[in-house]
Design a protein around this motif. Structure first.
Motif, PDB file in Angstrom:
ATOM      1  N   ALA A 289       0.828  -1.211   0.000  1.00 46.75           N
ATOM      2  CA  ALA A 289       0.000   0.000   0.000  1.00 46.75           C
ATOM      3  C   ALA A 289       0.859   1.257   0.000  1.00 46.75           C
ATOM      4  N   ALA A 290       1.879   1.288   0.857  1.00 48.13           N
ATOM      5  CA  ALA A 290       2.729   2.473   0.951  1.00 48.13           C
ATOM      6  C   ALA A 290       3.526   2.681  -0.329  1.00 48.13           C
ATOM      7  N   THR A 291       3.996   1.590  -0.938  1.00 46.63           N
ATOM      8  CA  THR A 291       4.761   1.700  -2.178  1.00 46.63           C
ATOM      9  C   THR A 291       3.905   2.267  -3.293  1.00 46.63           C
ATOM     10  N   VAL A 292       2.685   1.766  -3.418  1.00 43.80           N
ATOM     11  CA  VAL A 292       1.787   2.242  -4.465  1.00 43.80           C
ATOM     12  C   VAL A 292       1.350   3.676  -4.190  1.00 43.80           C
ATOM     13  N   ASP A 293       1.111   4.017  -2.938  1.00 46.39           N
ATOM     14  CA  ASP A 293       0.740   5.396  -2.593  1.00 46.39           C
ATOM     15  C   ASP A 293       1.846   6.363  -2.992  1.00 46.39           C
ATOM     16  N   ALA A 294       3.090   5.973  -2.748  1.00 46.33           N
ATOM     17  CA  ALA A 294       4.217   6.838  -3.106  1.00 46.33           C
ATOM     18  C   ALA A 294       4.302   7.020  -4.623  1.00 46.33           C
ATOM     19  N   LEU A 295       4.102   5.934  -5.377  1.00 43.20           N
ATOM     20  CA  LEU A 295       4.110   6.034  -6.833  1.00 43.20           C
ATOM     21  C   LEU A 295       2.974   6.930  -7.323  1.00 43.20           C
ATOM     22  N   ALA A 296       1.789   6.731  -6.754  1.00 43.84           N
ATOM     23  CA  ALA A 296       0.629   7.520  -7.178  1.00 43.84           C
ATOM     24  C   ALA A 296       0.849   9.001  -6.893  1.00 43.84           C
ATOM     25  N   THR A 297       1.405   9.309  -5.734  1.00 46.49           N
ATOM     26  CA  THR A 297       1.683  10.703  -5.393  1.00 46.49           C
ATOM     27  C   THR A 297       2.703  11.305  -6.344  1.00 46.49           C
ATOM     28  N   GLN A 298       3.727  10.522  -6.688  1.00 45.98           N
ATOM     29  CA  GLN A 298       4.730  10.997  -7.644  1.00 45.98           C
ATOM     30  C   GLN A 298       4.098  11.297  -8.993  1.00 45.98           C
ATOM     31  N   PHE A 299       3.270  10.387  -9.485  1.00 48.78           N
ATOM     32  CA  PHE A 299       2.624  10.594 -10.780  1.00 48.78           C
ATOM     33  C   PHE A 299       1.625  11.745 -10.741  1.00 48.78           C
ATOM     34  N   ALA A 300       0.954  11.938  -9.598  1.00 44.62           N
ATOM     35  CA  ALA A 300      -0.061  12.988  -9.491  1.00 44.62           C
ATOM     36  C   ALA A 300       0.552  14.381  -9.539  1.00 44.62           C
ATOM     37  N   THR A 301       1.870  14.479  -9.338  1.00 45.34           N
ATOM     38  CA  THR A 301       2.546  15.773  -9.386  1.00 45.34           C
ATOM     39  C   THR A 301       3.540  15.847 -10.536  1.00 45.34           C
ATOM     40  N   ALA A 302       3.470  14.905 -11.450  1.00 51.73           N
ATOM     41  CA  ALA A 302       4.410  14.819 -12.570  1.00 51.73           C
ATOM     42  C   ALA A 302       3.839  15.514 -13.804  1.00 51.73           C
ATOM     43  N   PRO A 303       4.661  15.718 -14.847  1.00 54.27           N
ATOM     44  CA  PRO A 303       4.170  16.276 -16.112  1.00 54.27           C
ATOM     45  C   PRO A 303       3.386  15.213 -16.894  1.00 54.27           C
ATOM     46  N   THR A 304       2.097  15.179 -16.702  1.00 59.11           N
ATOM     47  CA  THR A 304       1.238  14.082 -17.166  1.00 59.11           C
ATOM     48  C   THR A 304       1.369  13.835 -18.665  1.00 59.11           C
ATOM     49  N   ARG A 305       1.343  14.903 -19.458  1.00 64.22           N
ATOM     50  CA  ARG A 305       1.408  14.718 -20.912  1.00 64.22           C
ATOM     51  C   ARG A 305       2.695  14.021 -21.321  1.00 64.22           C
ATOM     52  N   ALA A 306       3.793  14.359 -20.666  1.00 63.08           N
ATOM     53  CA  ALA A 306       5.070  13.729 -21.004  1.00 63.08           C
ATOM     54  C   ALA A 306       5.059  12.242 -20.664  1.00 63.08           C
ATOM     55  N   LEU A 307       4.450  11.889 -19.547  1.00 65.75           N
ATOM     56  CA  LEU A 307       4.375  10.476 -19.171  1.00 65.75           C
ATOM     57  C   LEU A 307       3.546   9.690 -20.178  1.00 65.75           C
ATOM     58  N   VAL A 308       2.417  10.258 -20.579  1.00 70.89           N
ATOM     59  CA  VAL A 308       1.539   9.561 -21.521  1.00 70.89           C
ATOM     60  C   VAL A 308       2.199   9.450 -22.890  1.00 70.89           C
ATOM     61  N   ARG A 309       2.894  10.510 -23.328  1.00 71.47           N
ATOM     62  CA  ARG A 309       3.605  10.427 -24.606  1.00 71.47           C
ATOM     63  C   ARG A 309       4.713   9.375 -24.539  1.00 71.47           C
ATOM     64  N   THR A 310       5.377   9.274 -23.403  1.00 74.95           N
ATOM     65  CA  THR A 310       6.414   8.246 -23.238  1.00 74.95           C
ATOM     66  C   THR A 310       5.807   6.861 -23.396  1.00 74.95           C
ATOM     67  N   ARG A 311       4.658   6.626 -22.742  1.00 73.13           N
ATOM     68  CA  ARG A 311       3.958   5.343 -22.893  1.00 73.13           C
ATOM     69  C   ARG A 311       3.649   5.066 -24.365  1.00 73.13           C
ATOM     70  N   GLN A 312       3.109   6.051 -25.061  1.00 73.89           N
ATOM     71  CA  GLN A 312       2.735   5.865 -26.456  1.00 73.89           C
ATOM     72  C   GLN A 312       3.943   5.516 -27.318  1.00 73.89           C
ATOM     73  N   LEU A 313       5.051   6.209 -27.095  1.00 69.87           N
ATOM     74  CA  LEU A 313       6.240   5.960 -27.901  1.00 69.87           C
ATOM     75  C   LEU A 313       6.866   4.611 -27.592  1.00 69.87           C
ATOM     76  N   MET A 314       6.886   4.224 -26.331  1.00 69.53           N
ATOM     77  CA  MET A 314       7.420   2.913 -25.963  1.00 69.53           C
ATOM     78  C   MET A 314       6.650   1.807 -26.676  1.00 69.53           C
ATOM     79  N   ARG A 315       5.342   1.912 -26.698  1.00 70.95           N
ATOM     80  CA  ARG A 315       4.530   0.874 -27.330  1.00 70.95           C
ATOM     81  C   ARG A 315       4.637   0.931 -28.846  1.00 70.95           C
ATOM     82  N   ALA A 316       4.762   2.136 -29.394  1.00 76.14           N
ATOM     83  CA  ALA A 316       4.903   2.251 -30.844  1.00 76.14           C
ATOM     84  C   ALA A 316       6.197   1.616 -31.321  1.00 76.14           C
ATOM     85  N   SER A 317       7.224   1.616 -30.468  1.00 72.85           N
ATOM     86  CA  SER A 317       8.526   1.077 -30.868  1.00 72.85           C
ATOM     87  C   SER A 317       8.468  -0.410 -31.189  1.00 72.85           C
TER      88      SER A 317
END
Length: 263
Positions: A192-220
């Motif tokens: 629970a604590a590990t996932v909470d920390a990840l979620a908090t990190q993502f909730a304050t991250a540059p969301t568009r950049a993360l999603v574009r990274t996902r898209q490019l990784m899968r496109a590769s």
């Protein structure tokens, strides 16, 4: 819609979707599919949401399809399982893969059948040490669906994917992490604590950049290097004009924590 088979909350930019049929190991029914679709629509339409956490209630993550929700008794007409895939599981996987925010899956206990593939449809998977992954389809005369035949070979290679699918052997979370099937295996008490920390990190991250990274990784996985470099160029051009890029550079120069908005 009032939820009966899931729990859904939003707080501090974090949406939490919990499969909530613990007496049936959170196995899917048509009702659960309807409620998950509604929850994902909220995630897609609420700009305040910056990350989705998916997990299960009780002692397991998800046991896949609830076979009690289908009639397979002798004398009954054979069910059209392809229709179920087309209506429920295919759109569910595609929505998760294309969600406008990053996704984190917390696997507690068993993730079996469609439940295992559902976890693998998320961007980052963290499992408790007592968790396991099981592709049990061959035991009932079926094939791994919900993207199982796509996720497994790409994550662990063809030999291991074949063994998991044909032998229907349970894969412990620790070995799943060693094989690269999931991101991380942690002690159950730390999940629970590990996932909470990840979620908090993502909730304050540059969301568009993360999603574009996902898209490019899968496109590769389906295009050559030249096409991938073109896609990277286009993404950099887009993100270079975003407020989060300007904020990130400013924070770096000023030696402070960036305040990303995800826009």
């Amino acid at each position: 819609m009032s939820f009966e088979t899931i729990a859904f909350t939003v707080e501090a930019g974090i949406a939490r979707l919990t499969l909530n049929r613990p007496d049936r190991l959170n196995s899917f029914t048509d009702r659960m599919h309807e409620e998950v679709r509604e929850a994902l629509t909220r995630v897609e339409t609420d700009p305040a949401i910056r990350v989705l956490v998916l997990t299960g209630a009780g002692r397991g993550f998800c046991a896949g399809q609830d076979l009690n929700d289908r009639s397979v008794s002798a004398g009954d007409a054979a069910p059209d399982l392809g229709a179920s895939v087309e209506k429920n599981y295919k759109p569910l996987v595609l929505r998760l893969q294309n969600l406008r925010v990053p996704t984190v899956c917390a696997v507690n206990g068993v993730a079996a059948g469609a439940g295992a593939s559902l976890a693998l449809a998320c961007d980052v998977v963290v499992a408790g040490r007592s968790a396991s992954f099981l592709q049990a389809f061959s035991k009932i005369g079926l094939i791994p669906d919900t993207g199982g035949t796509w996720f497994l070979p790409q994550r662990v290679g063809m030999a291991r994917a074949m063994g998991l699918a044909l032998l229907a052997e349970k894969l412990p979370a620790g070995k799943a992490a060693e094989w690269g099937l999931i991101w991380q295996c942690v002690d159950d008490a730390e999940l629970a604590a590990t996932v909470d920390a990840l979620a908090t990190q993502f909730a304050t991250a540059p969301t568009r950049a993360l999603v574009r990274t996902r898209q490019l990784m899968r496109a590769s996985m389906s295009q050559d290097l030249a096409a991938q470099l073109d896609a990277e160029r286009d993404a950099m051009r887009e993100l270079g004009q975003s407020p989060d890029y300007r904020e990130g550079v400013a924070a770096f120069m000023e030696k402070r924590v960036p305040r990303f908005t995800g826009q």
